[in-house]
Scaffold this active site. Structure first.
Site, mmCIF file in Angstrom:
data_model
loop_
_atom_site.group_PDB
_atom_site.id
_atom_site.type_symbol
_atom_site.label_atom_id
_atom_site.label_comp_id
_atom_site.label_asym_id
_atom_site.label_seq_id
_atom_site.Cartn_x
_atom_site.Cartn_y
_atom_site.Cartn_z
ATOM 1 N N GLU A 61 18.853 -11.975 -1.440
ATOM 2 C CA GLU A 61 20.022 -11.150 -1.116
ATOM 3 C C GLU A 61 20.939 -11.928 -0.178
ATOM 4 O OE1 GLU A 61 19.637 -7.062 0.300
ATOM 5 O OE2 GLU A 61 21.815 -6.931 0.474
ATOM 6 N N GLU A 86 22.082 -14.162 5.936
ATOM 7 C CA GLU A 86 23.147 -13.444 6.656
ATOM 8 C C GLU A 86 23.569 -14.306 7.853
ATOM 9 O OE1 GLU A 86 25.039 -10.404 6.221
ATOM 10 O OE2 GLU A 86 25.965 -11.512 7.824
ATOM 11 N N ASP A 113 25.407 -20.124 6.482
ATOM 12 C CA ASP A 113 26.318 -19.903 5.350
ATOM 13 C C ASP A 113 25.556 -20.018 4.025
ATOM 14 O OD1 ASP A 113 28.288 -20.051 3.347
ATOM 15 O OD2 ASP A 113 29.709 -20.993 4.711
ATOM 16 N N ASP A 136 32.412 -9.216 1.438
ATOM 17 C CA ASP A 136 33.732 -8.941 2.034
ATOM 18 C C ASP A 136 34.805 -9.047 0.949
ATOM 19 O OD1 ASP A 136 33.130 -9.002 5.121
ATOM 20 O OD2 ASP A 136 32.034 -10.660 4.213
ATOM 21 N N LYS A 140 43.739 -9.180 0.918
ATOM 22 C CA LYS A 140 45.074 -9.817 0.892
ATOM 23 C C LYS A 140 45.064 -11.038 -0.014
ATOM 24 C CE LYS A 140 46.407 -8.333 5.452
ATOM 25 N NZ LYS A 140 46.235 -8.628 6.860
ATOM 26 N N ASP A 172 33.041 -1.936 -3.567
ATOM 27 C CA ASP A 172 33.801 -0.684 -3.632
ATOM 28 C C ASP A 172 35.302 -0.984 -3.611
ATOM 29 O OD1 ASP A 172 34.133 -1.481 -1.016
ATOM 30 O OD2 ASP A 172 33.770 0.503 -0.134
ATOM 31 N N THR A 208 23.536 0.722 0.676
ATOM 32 C CA THR A 208 23.748 -0.170 1.825
ATOM 33 C C THR A 208 24.651 0.537 2.829
ATOM 34 O OG1 THR A 208 25.819 -1.263 1.240
ATOM 35 C CG2 THR A 208 23.837 -2.073 0.137
ATOM 36 N N PHE A 210 27.423 -0.570 4.202
ATOM 37 C CA PHE A 210 28.834 -0.735 3.849
ATOM 38 C C PHE A 210 29.224 0.226 2.725
ATOM 39 C CE2 PHE A 210 32.585 -2.958 2.280
ATOM 40 C CZ PHE A 210 33.175 -3.370 3.468
ATOM 41 N N GLU A 211 28.296 0.408 1.795
ATOM 42 C CA GLU A 211 28.546 1.325 0.676
ATOM 43 C C GLU A 211 28.717 2.767 1.173
ATOM 44 O OE1 GLU A 211 25.116 1.590 -1.841
ATOM 45 O OE2 GLU A 211 26.240 2.576 -3.419
HETATM 46 C C1 SAM Z 1 31.017 -6.375 3.877
HETATM 47 S S1 SAM Z 1 29.522 -6.885 4.572
HETATM 48 C C2 SAM Z 1 28.307 -6.078 3.557
HETATM 49 C C3 SAM Z 1 26.945 -6.100 4.180
HETATM 50 C C4 SAM Z 1 25.850 -5.395 3.366
HETATM 51 N N1 SAM Z 1 25.582 -6.077 2.124
HETATM 52 C C5 SAM Z 1 26.210 -3.958 3.118
HETATM 53 O O1 SAM Z 1 26.573 -3.632 1.977
HETATM 54 O O2 SAM Z 1 26.146 -3.156 4.071
HETATM 55 C C6 SAM Z 1 29.408 -8.562 3.970
HETATM 56 C C7 SAM Z 1 28.360 -9.368 4.713
HETATM 57 O O3 SAM Z 1 28.244 -10.650 4.122
HETATM 58 C C8 SAM Z 1 28.061 -11.611 5.150
HETATM 59 N N2 SAM Z 1 28.523 -12.897 4.595
HETATM 60 C C9 SAM Z 1 29.739 -13.178 4.107
HETATM 61 N N3 SAM Z 1 29.815 -14.435 3.684
HETATM 62 C C10 SAM Z 1 28.584 -14.973 3.903
HETATM 63 C C11 SAM Z 1 28.041 -16.249 3.680
HETATM 64 N N4 SAM Z 1 28.774 -17.235 3.134
HETATM 65 N N5 SAM Z 1 26.772 -16.481 4.036
HETATM 66 C C12 SAM Z 1 26.024 -15.489 4.593
HETATM 67 N N6 SAM Z 1 26.481 -14.242 4.835
HETATM 68 C C13 SAM Z 1 27.758 -13.988 4.491
HETATM 69 C C14 SAM Z 1 28.886 -11.095 6.306
HETATM 70 O O4 SAM Z 1 28.443 -11.590 7.542
HETATM 71 C C15 SAM Z 1 28.695 -9.594 6.195
HETATM 72 O O5 SAM Z 1 27.615 -9.142 6.973
#
Ligand code: SAM
Length: 230
Positions: A61, A86, A113, A136, A140, A172, A208, A210-211
Site C-alpha cells: 500500500e 508513507e 518516497d 493526493d 490545479k 474521490d 480510509t 481520507f475517503e
Molecule cells: C490524500 S492522502 C490519503 C491517505 C490514505 N490513503 C487515506 O485514504 O486516508 C495521500 C497520502 O499519500 C502520501 N504520499 C504521497 N506521495 C507519496 C509518495 N511518493 N511516497 C509515499 N507516500 C506518499 C501522503 O503523505 C499522504 O499521506
C-alpha cells in the site's frame, strides 16, 4: 564555486511534508519500535520476503496515510503480508503503535518516497497486489505533474506485479479518476477487471480516513481494479 543548476534539478514530488505534530503515543511508538518494523531506504533491492515471519503473498500500500486501511487489511487477512509506504511521520507513528498493540507480524513499513522505493528497491514480479487509495489529487492544472499516477510510474508498477497480480486505485476526485482510467488502460500488460472504462462498483477494501472525510463532503468515490496479464 558556482553550482551548475542543471545538475541539481529538484525532483517533482507527489507530496508535501506537512508539519503535523506527533501525539505522545505516535512519538513513543517511533522511539521504541521504529527499528523493528520500519525499513530504511538504501537505494538497493530489498528481499521483501525476508522482512516477514511467514512466506505469503505481498500486498503493497502506497501512501497509507494514518493507516486505517492497512491496519484493517493486515488484521482481516493474517495469511497475507503487507508492506506500507508513507512519508508522513504521524501516520507511520500511528501504524507502529497499532502494529505493537495488535501484535501484528504481517505488516512492515517504509518511510520514504514511494517512487524511489518502487524504482530501486522492489524486484520485478514480486508483488501480488498494489493499492494506492486516495492519492493526493493535485487538482490545479499546474500541479498535475505532481500526481502519483502517471504513465511512467504506472508502467513501472506493472513490472513489479506478478502475473495475475492486481493494482487497485481509488479516488474521490472525479477528474483524477478519469485520468487514472486513461493511464492504466494505456498501460501494457494491465487489463481492467471490470471491463473497458468501467469502475469497480463494489470494491473489496476497508474504508480510509481520507475517503470518510470526502464522503462527508458529498464526494463520489471511484475504485479501479486492473490485473496484470501478458
Ligand atoms: C490524500 S492522502 C490519503 C491517505 C490514505 N490513503 C487515506 O485514504 O486516508 C495521500 C497520502 O499519500 C502520501 N504520499 C504521497 N506521495 C507519496 C509518495 N511518493 N511516497 C509515499 N507516500 C506518499 C501522503 O503523505 C499522504 O499521506
Amino acid at each position: 564555486m558556482a553550482i551548475d543548476s542543471t545538475q541539481h534539478k529538484r525532483p517533482v514530488r507527489s507530496y508535501v511534508i506537512r508539519s503535523g505534530r506527533l501525539t505522545d503515543s505516535q512519538r513513543k511508538a517511533i522511539d521504541e519500535h521504529w527499528h523493528k518494523h520500519v525499513f530504511a531506504f538504501e537505494g538497493k533491492p530489498i528481499d521483501i520476503d525476508s522482512l516477514f515471519v511467514q512466506k505469503a503473498p505481498i500486498n503493497l500500500e502506497i501512501g497509507f496515510g494514518m493507516g486505517a486501511s492497512l491496519l484493517a487489511m493486515a488484521q482481516q487477512q493474517p495469511e497475507q503480508n503487507f508492506l506500507g509506504i508513507e512519508v508522513h511521520k504521524p501516520g507511520v507513528g500511528k501504524m507502529l503503535h497499532e502494529i505493537e498493540a495488535n501484535g501484528l507480524s504481517n505488516v512492515k513499513l517504509i518511510c520514504h518516497d514511494a517512487k524511489d522505493i518502487v524504482e530501486f528497491c522492489i524486484a520485478k514480479e514480486s508483488l501480488d497486489r498494489i493499492l494506492i487509495l486516495f492519492p493526493d489529487p493535485w487538482p490545479k492544472k499546474r500541479h498535475h505533474k505532481r500526481r502519483l499516477i502517471q504513465a511512467d510510474f504506472a508502467e513501472l508498477l506493472a513490472t513489479k506485479l506478478r502475473q495475475g497480480g492486481f493494482i487497485h486505485l481509488a479516488t474521490d476526485w472525479e477528474p483524477y479518476a478519469k485520468h487514472m482510467m486513461v493511464v492504466l488502460q494505456a498501460c501494457p500488460n494491465l487489463k481492467n477487471k471490470n471491463g473497458s472504462n468501467e469502475f469497480w462498483n463494489n470494491p473489496e477494501r476497508p474504508p480510509t480516513k481520507f475517503e470518510v472525510r470526502g464522503k462527508t463532503l458529498g464526494n463520489n468515490v471511484s475504485d479501479l481494479l486492473f490485473v496484470k496479464e501478458d
